[in-house]
Each structure stands twice: as structure tokens, then as C-alpha cells.
Scaffold this motif. Structure first.
Motif, mmCIF file in Angstrom:
data_model
loop_
_atom_site.group_PDB
_atom_site.id
_atom_site.type_symbol
_atom_site.label_atom_id
_atom_site.label_comp_id
_atom_site.label_asym_id
_atom_site.label_seq_id
_atom_site.Cartn_x
_atom_site.Cartn_y
_atom_site.Cartn_z
ATOM 1 N N ALA A 87 0.827 -1.205 0.000
ATOM 2 C CA ALA A 87 0.000 0.000 0.000
ATOM 3 C C ALA A 87 0.864 1.258 0.000
ATOM 4 N N LEU A 88 1.952 1.254 0.778
ATOM 5 C CA LEU A 88 2.851 2.404 0.793
ATOM 6 C C LEU A 88 3.430 2.663 -0.586
ATOM 7 N N LEU A 89 3.830 1.595 -1.263
ATOM 8 C CA LEU A 89 4.388 1.753 -2.599
ATOM 9 C C LEU A 89 3.352 2.333 -3.547
ATOM 10 N N ASP A 90 2.123 1.875 -3.428
ATOM 11 C CA ASP A 90 1.049 2.388 -4.273
ATOM 12 C C ASP A 90 0.843 3.881 -4.041
ATOM 13 N N LEU A 91 0.877 4.303 -2.773
ATOM 14 C CA LEU A 91 0.682 5.717 -2.451
ATOM 15 C C LEU A 91 1.885 6.555 -2.868
ATOM 16 N N MET A 92 3.089 6.031 -2.645
ATOM 17 C CA MET A 92 4.294 6.785 -2.974
ATOM 18 C C MET A 92 4.474 6.938 -4.478
ATOM 19 N N ALA A 93 4.061 5.916 -5.225
ATOM 20 C CA ALA A 93 4.262 5.955 -6.665
ATOM 21 C C ALA A 93 3.283 6.884 -7.370
ATOM 22 N N SER A 94 2.228 7.283 -6.674
ATOM 23 C CA SER A 94 1.243 8.165 -7.292
ATOM 24 C C SER A 94 1.856 9.536 -7.535
ATOM 25 N N GLY A 95 1.574 10.114 -8.669
ATOM 26 C CA GLY A 95 2.066 11.458 -8.960
ATOM 27 C C GLY A 95 1.222 12.541 -8.336
ATOM 28 N N ARG A 96 0.158 12.145 -7.640
ATOM 29 C CA ARG A 96 -0.746 13.121 -7.036
ATOM 30 C C ARG A 96 -0.363 13.378 -5.584
ATOM 31 N N PRO A 97 -0.858 14.466 -5.001
ATOM 32 C CA PRO A 97 -0.623 14.705 -3.572
ATOM 33 C C PRO A 97 -1.146 13.542 -2.738
ATOM 34 N N LEU A 98 -0.574 13.383 -1.547
ATOM 35 C CA LEU A 98 -0.891 12.235 -0.714
ATOM 36 C C LEU A 98 -2.378 12.124 -0.425
ATOM 37 N N HIS A 99 -3.045 13.239 -0.101
ATOM 38 C CA HIS A 99 -4.459 13.146 0.265
ATOM 39 C C HIS A 99 -5.302 12.655 -0.903
ATOM 40 N N GLU A 100 -4.917 13.028 -2.146
ATOM 41 C CA GLU A 100 -5.658 12.558 -3.312
ATOM 42 C C GLU A 100 -5.395 11.079 -3.557
ATOM 43 N N ALA A 101 -4.135 10.662 -3.424
ATOM 44 C CA ALA A 101 -3.807 9.250 -3.580
ATOM 45 C C ALA A 101 -4.502 8.417 -2.509
ATOM 46 N N LEU A 102 -4.550 8.960 -1.279
ATOM 47 C CA LEU A 102 -5.207 8.245 -0.189
ATOM 48 C C LEU A 102 -6.706 8.138 -0.439
ATOM 49 N N ARG A 103 -7.320 9.198 -0.952
ATOM 50 C CA ARG A 103 -8.751 9.149 -1.260
ATOM 51 C C ARG A 103 -9.041 8.041 -2.282
ATOM 52 N N GLU A 104 -8.187 7.956 -3.322
ATOM 53 C CA GLU A 104 -8.369 6.924 -4.336
ATOM 54 C C GLU A 104 -8.130 5.540 -3.744
ATOM 55 N N TRP A 105 -7.143 5.445 -2.886
ATOM 56 C CA TRP A 105 -6.859 4.159 -2.239
ATOM 57 C C TRP A 105 -8.043 3.713 -1.395
ATOM 58 N N LEU A 106 -8.616 4.626 -0.619
ATOM 59 C CA LEU A 106 -9.776 4.285 0.199
ATOM 60 C C LEU A 106 -10.974 3.921 -0.670
ATOM 61 N N ARG A 107 -11.099 4.585 -1.817
ATOM 62 C CA ARG A 107 -12.222 4.290 -2.707
ATOM 63 C C ARG A 107 -12.152 2.857 -3.213
#
Length: 695
Positions: free
Chosen positions: A517-537
Motif C-alpha cells: 500500500a505504501l508503494l502504491d501511495l508513494m508511486a502516485s504522482g498526485r498529492p498524498l491526500h488525493e492518492a489516499l482518497r483513491e486508495w480508500l475508494r
């Protein structure tokens, strides 16, 4: 709250001034001063607009807190200096709240300096950082813009110097952070430019202990071709009585002494529906200073409606809080807008109390028929027709509502700084600094219902100047303490500030992320809160915290669970190491930004813990190999100098990075002892330092 019905473009919503102008670049920092403060208004409205926070604190919960923390961590600082009488309120410890303790008067100046990469904006006006000031009152303010194309040093230099003076009457670890922001502004804007001598001229009038009063500064600005013949004053507050040194007599003293001279007061007024009798929020003595026995002089009072005020949402009650003063004659006009009430303290005239006040002056040399001069007049808040003060008028003056002579108790000087020093697994660790003479009767310092220190325990500990205290981590991090003294008769708030950015706890309500999950969030080119929102979705169930199962499956073969395969785990770990290294060497503006990268929810420490968690305890060589790869990558970056930021405060940033490298090295040494001889040889060759579990 609806806005005043617009007359022209000058009537704007004050909150809009906190948004970034076009092409301003990334936010750099904020330094604001205020008399009274609403911490939620500043944090959720002003600061959120400045930093570009898009999520909503009520609707988005943890995502909002993540975005707020992430954006604020990237700033040099976000600091509010509030007067000691009104310095409290729950807040995020990502921004600092300093208490100003003037030697005389109060901190009443309202200045907000907002810095972006390519633009600096300074807001000066009458509105405190409160919901009342920003949403309800009738206020006046000025927005000063500075950039690489034009920076009027006649405005910027005195404002920076004044803010330095304000910081000198506060204390705490946030002072150097605020000073860094002022140094950044000074270094990044041109220094050799001033406004042209033609057209509207702008200057600042700044008062405080040891500074000239408002009238002395204005007289020094007046043109040599004539004294003012007319003055208009807008103010919600006045002195309780007419004083020999007061502003009424002083203003008459600078108006024309022979011939015609007019003084107009514009005050809050409410007209009774049936009797048509005016209720004026002003003292009757305003007119008593009018020169006697002299032809051609006049003084009048104009009611400025505060009830049934037309707005774009209908008629509303809008209290008057604006402060302006206009001086003029046939050849020129001068308009002052700012924080100074028409009081002795507000104008810097009182021998007992000289407030810190900030005002901006607009000066135009032009006749009364000039279009620009007419426009200045139209944009000035004015009352209606003058009232006959001899009939059908009730004077109901307001003196203390804005606090220049406030009965609100100030926090005694005995209570110095309250500092968040860090935390352990169970407690937040606080330092309480006291000095000088304690309050004469019993006192206590509390966080919510928990007593941290009181008179008896302080005496029992030997009256220390620094007292260590702990707050359980099941409570919210303390941002404001409550102080009682005088047998409970007096109550004041004591703001808590962090000693450094790495003492902050991580945002609440976040799961413990796996490495995948960390790798998925870190690899996103978007800000953390946006990546986290997508991850939660993508979570299969709102209650499911198995983050491995939340990753998007793009390849049908991925539906086979290969997360336990050694090659798969090592491959994923190497990707994480690469992403982590990239983030750690990227430029930062402040210690807080680096602390976020190391200790944030997707920071270096989180990756390190996830690396260790994913490794099979039965295969010690796996963890040793990954730690060795991470250490080699970090040390290679350090040797190339990419870990060090070339700024004057590089030391603390480099120290944070070095501490993390030391942490990785320590874990590698521990893991190495249980590893195979072959892995020990590999580490020896890779690092040249470690073998057989020793360094």
C-alpha cells in the motif's frame, strides 16, 4: 453570511484575499498579527485558502487532516501573533500561535503577510482573524501586492521591520521560523524599486511604544501646498472622555486654523422605526472639541447604518468595525485605512497605553474634480446625512468591545512558554516554563480536565523554572492550556507550540499501511491526500483495513496471491527503496517538510517499518539484504550531496536525515548478527564497514 450589496469592485470578500493569485507558485509561508483570534476560522478558512487545501474538515475527516498536515509541513512557517488577552483556542500544532506581551497598550495591528514562490501579498486592515471580522462586521482593508516585476520598498521594508518588532514582544521556538520567512521575503523580492512620484502614493503608518503617533506621521506626509480643510473619521470606538491630548483636539490642531474647516464623524447608528430617533454608538463629547468663537468651523455626526444593511442575501445587521480617516483640501486628498480606532491608545497619543497599530495611507495630489480622487471618495465607507445632535439623538457609546481598555485578564508574565517536546508510546511530553514572581494566590495549569501543574506541586518540586509534564496520548495533542489564578477568579489561555517539527504526532485515524500500500501511495504522482482518497475508494469494504487487498489488480494473473513469494517481496521492496530515496533528496523549504517526509504516514519511518514487517522471520537474510540496499542508497546520496539542502538552516534538516540513516544502520547491524556467512560477506563488500555483526 451574505456579502454587502456591491457598489463597485472595491467591496470584496476578505477571505478571497487569502487565495493565491495567478502564477504565484507554491505557498512559502504566512505571518499574521491580530488582536482577537478564532483559531478555527484561521485554520479552516484563511490558512486552507492560502495553502490550497481542497478537502473539507467535516465531510472528509482523516483525508482533510492528511492534506492539511501535508501542505502545512511544506511551508517555512505559518505563525499567528495574537495579543496576550486573546491568545488561545484548539488548533493543529502544524501552525504556531505566539502571545504578544507589549510593554504598553495591546497588540491591535492586523497584518497578514502571505508569501508564495513568485508573489507576496500583505493584507492590512481593521478585521481581526475572527468569524465576526471576516464574515459579519463592516470592515475596511488594503491589499498590497509585491512580485519580481514591482516591489515598492517604501511599503515592504517598514512592514518587515515592524513585524520584526512585533516578534520581539513574543517568545518561543516559533520566533526563528517566522524570522526565516521574513528573511526569505527580503531576499526574494527586488530591493531597489519605489513607486513613481506621480499618481496615488502609498505609505504605512505604524505605531507602538517608542514610535511617533498617527498624527505626527500624517503631518510629515502632508504636501507643503496647504493644510487640510476637511476631515472625515470612521471609527467604532472612542475615548470615554474628552482629553487634552486626545485625538479630537489633535485633529483640530492640524486642520486649517483660519477660515473654513470641517470635521465629520461617521459612527454606527440605528434609527427607531416609529420615533425616527437615532441611537448613535458614539460619545457626545466628540463635538465638544470644536474650536469656539471662530467663524467657518463645523463638526457633524453622520450615522452609518448597522441594522437593515442591504446585502446580496437581504437586509442584515452588520456591526461597524472599520477604521478610516480622510484629510483633504482643494489640491490633494489623503485616506488612511487600518486598525487605529479614534482613541488615544489607538492613535498612539496616550501616555499610559500606546497600542501596536498598522495603517496604510493613500495620498493623491489632484483637485476635487479629478476622476481618481472622486473614485477614492466613492470607495470610502461613509454615513448618511448629518443628524441634528440637539434633538432626537441618543448617545450610546461603545468603549471596550474591541479591548484597548479590556477587562479581560491577561496571562501573568510568570507563565512563559508551554512547549511540546515530543512523545513516547503512551504520553505527549510537555515543558512548562515559568519565571519571576508567581501569582499571589493559588493557581493551576490544566489541559481539559487534567491538572498539569499547580501552586502546591510547584512549591513541592522546589519552584523550578522548567517543569516536565505528560499528557496521555489517548487525548488530543494539547494546543492550548487553561490557566486559573486568584482562587479561580481569573482564567486565561496559554498556547502550546512545538519545539521542532519532528515532535509532532502523525495524523490520527490512519491504518497501518503494508509495504504494498505504501508503494502504491508513494508511486502516485498526485498529492498524498488525493492518492489516499483513491486508495480508500478502492477498498472492498469500508471496514476492511487489509490494505494489500485494496491494490488495483490490472493483470488477471495478479489474482493469484503471490505476496508471500520471496522474489515478489524483494522486488516490491526495491521499488519502495527507490521511491523513498527520490523523495528524501527532493528540495525542501523547512525542517517541518523534511520531518513530514521522514515521520509522516507515508514517510521514511513508515517504509522502514513496512520493510521489516513484510520480511519472513525465518529468512533473516531477506531483511538484511533490504536494509543493506537501503543504507547503500542513502549513503550514496549523502556522498553526492543530494541529501543536503543549501539553505541557512540546512543543519537541522541534515540532522534529521542523518538520524534516519543511523536508524537504518543500527537495524542492519542487529539483523546482520543472525544472517548467513554469505550475506555477511555481501554486506561487507557492499558497505565496507560491517561484518560478523560488528561495525
Amino acid at each position: 453570511m451574505a456579502r454587502l450589496r456591491p457598489v463597485d469592485a472595491s467591496q470584496r470578500k476578505l477571505l478571497s484575499a487569502w487565495g493565491a493569485p495567478e502564477n504565484a507558485g507554491k505557498p512559502i509561508g504566512v505571518l499574521a498579527t491580530t488582536f482577537t483570534l478564532d483559531t478555527s476560522l484561521f485554520e479552516e478558512e484563511c490558512l486552507a485558502r492560502f495553502a490550497g487545501v481542497q478537502s473539507d474538515p467535516v465531510r472528509d475527516g482523516a483525508i482533510y487532516r492528511i492534506e492539511r498536515e501535508e501542505r502545512l509541513s511544506s511551508l517555512i512557517c505559518a505563525v499567528v501573533v495574537a495579543d496576550i488577552h486573546h491568545c488561545g483556542g484548539k488548533r493543529s500544532l502544524r501552525w504556531d500561535l505566539l502571545a504578544a506581551r507589549p510593554a504598553s497598550g495591546v497588540l491591535h495591528a492586523k497584518i497578514s503577510l502571505l508569501a508564495w514562490e513568485r508573489h507576496v501579498r500583505v493584507i492590512v486592515g481593521s478585521a481581526n482573524l475572527t468569524d465576526q471580522g471576516y464574515r459579519r462586521n463592516q470592515e475596511s482593508f488594503v491589499v498590497l501586492e509585491f512580485d519580481q516585476n514591482f516591489t515598492d520598498q517604501n511599503l515592504l521594508e517598514p512592514l518587515i521591520s515592524y513585524l520584526q518588532d512585533v516578534l520581539s514582544i513574543a517568545s518561543g521556538p516559533a520566533i526563528p521560523r517566522a524570522q526565516r520567512l521574513l528573511a526569505w521575503v527580503n531576499a526574494n523580492l527586488p530591493k531597489d524599486r519605489v513607486a513613481p512620484s506621480k499618481g496615488i502614493q502609498r505609505r504605512v503608518v505604524l505605531t507602538g511604544p517608542g514610535r511617533a503617533d498617527v498624527f505626527s506621521q500624517l503631518v510629515a506626509m502632508l504636501p507643503a501646498d496647504g493644510t487640510p480643510t476637511e476631515a472625515h473619521v470612521v471609527s467604532p470606538f472612542f475615548d470615554k472622555e474628552l482629553r487634552s491630548y486626545g485625538p479630537e483636539r489633535r485633529l483640530w490642531g492640524i486642520l486649517r486654523q483660519r477660515g473654513q474647516a470641517e470635521l465629520h464623524f461617521h459612527v454606527a447608528g440605528e434609527e427607531a422605526i416609529e420615533s425616527k430617533r437615532w441611537r448613535l454608538e458614539a460619545p457626545s463629547h466628540l463635538l465638544d472639541a470644536t474650536p469656539k468663537g471662530r467663524a467657518g468651523v463645523s463638526a457633524s455626526i453622520h450615522p452609518l447604518r448597522v441594522t437593515n444593511v442591504p446585502t446580496d442575501g437581504g437586509s442584515e445587521t452588520r456591526p461597524l468595525h472599520a477604521k478610516t480617516m480622510t484629510l483633504s483640501n482643494d489640491a490633494w486628498t489623503l485616506l488612511m485605512i487600518g486598525s487605529s480606532n479614534f482613541t488615544s491608545a489607538g492613535m498612539g497619543l496616550s501616555p499610559q497605553a500606546q497600542n501596536y497599530e498598522a495603517n496604510v495611507v493613500y495620498m493623491l495630489r489632484a483637485g476635487s474634480s479629478d476622476k481618481v480622487r472622486k473614485l477614492m471618495g466613492h470607495r470610502t465607507l461613509r454615513g448618511g446625512n448629518a443628524v441634528d445632535t440637539g434633538h432626537d439623538v441618543d448617545f450610546v457609546p461603545a468603549f471596550d468591545s474591541d479591548g484597548e481598555e479590556s477587562n479581560v485578564p491577561a496571562l501573568p508574565r510568570f507563565f512563559g512558554d508551554a512547549l511540546m517536546m515530543g512523545m513516547d508510546p503512551e504520553y505527549f511530553l510537555l515543558q512548562i516554563h515559568v519565571e519571576g514572581e508567581a501569582p499571589p494566590r493559588g493557581w493551576s495549569v490544566r489541559h481539559e480536565a487534567l491538572t498539569l501543574l499547580d501552586h502546591a506541586s510547584w512549591l513541592g518540586a522546589g519552584q523550578p523554572q522548567v517543569f516536565e509534564s505528560r499528557v496521555p496520548r489517548d487525548k488530543v495533542p494539547p494546543s492550548t492550556l487553561t490557566v486559573n489564578w486568584g482562587a479561580g477568579a481569573n482564567v486565561a489561555y496559554w498556547p502550546v507550540n512545538i519545539i521542532s517539527a519532528d515532535t509532532l504526532p502523525p495524523p490520527a485515524d490512519l491504518p497501518s499501511f503494508s509495504l504494498a500500500a505504501l508503494l502504491d501511495l508513494m508511486a502516485s504522482g498526485r498529492p498524498l491526500h488525493e492518492a489516499l482518497r483513491e486508495w480508500l475508494r478502492r477498498q472492498p469494504d469500508d471496514d476492511d483495513t487489509d490494505v494489500d487487498g485494496a491494490l488495483e489488480l490490472l493483470d488477471p494473473h495478479e489474482k493469484v496471491d503471490t505476496s508471500g513469494f520471496l522474489i515478489k517481496r524483494v522486488q516490491r521492496a526495491c521499488w519502495a527503496i527507490k521511491e523513498l530515496s527520490t523523495k528524501l533528496v527532493a528540495p525542501v523549504l523547512s525542517e517541518s517538510a523534511m520531518a513530514w517526509r521522514i515521520s509522516g504516514p507515508v514517510g521514511a519511518n513508515a517504509v522502514l517499518e513496512a520493510l521489516q514487517k513484510q520480511c519472513d522471520p525465518a529468512l533473516p537474510d531477506e531483511l538484511t539484504f533490504l536494509l543493506c540496499e537501503l543504507l547503500c542508497q542513502l549513503e550514496a546520496d549523502a556522498e553526492e550531496g543530494t541529501l543536503h539542502v543549501e539553505m541557512e538552516y540546512v543543519g537541522p534538516i541534515a540532522s534529521m536525515q542523518e538520524q534516519f540513516v543511523a536508524k537504518v544502520r543500527e537495524r542492519l547491524e542487529k539483523s546482520l548478527a543472525a544472517s548467513s556467512p554469505q550475506m555477511q560477506a555481501y554486506v561487507r563488500d557492499a558497505t565496507g564497514k560491517m561484518c560478523d555483526g560488528t561495525s
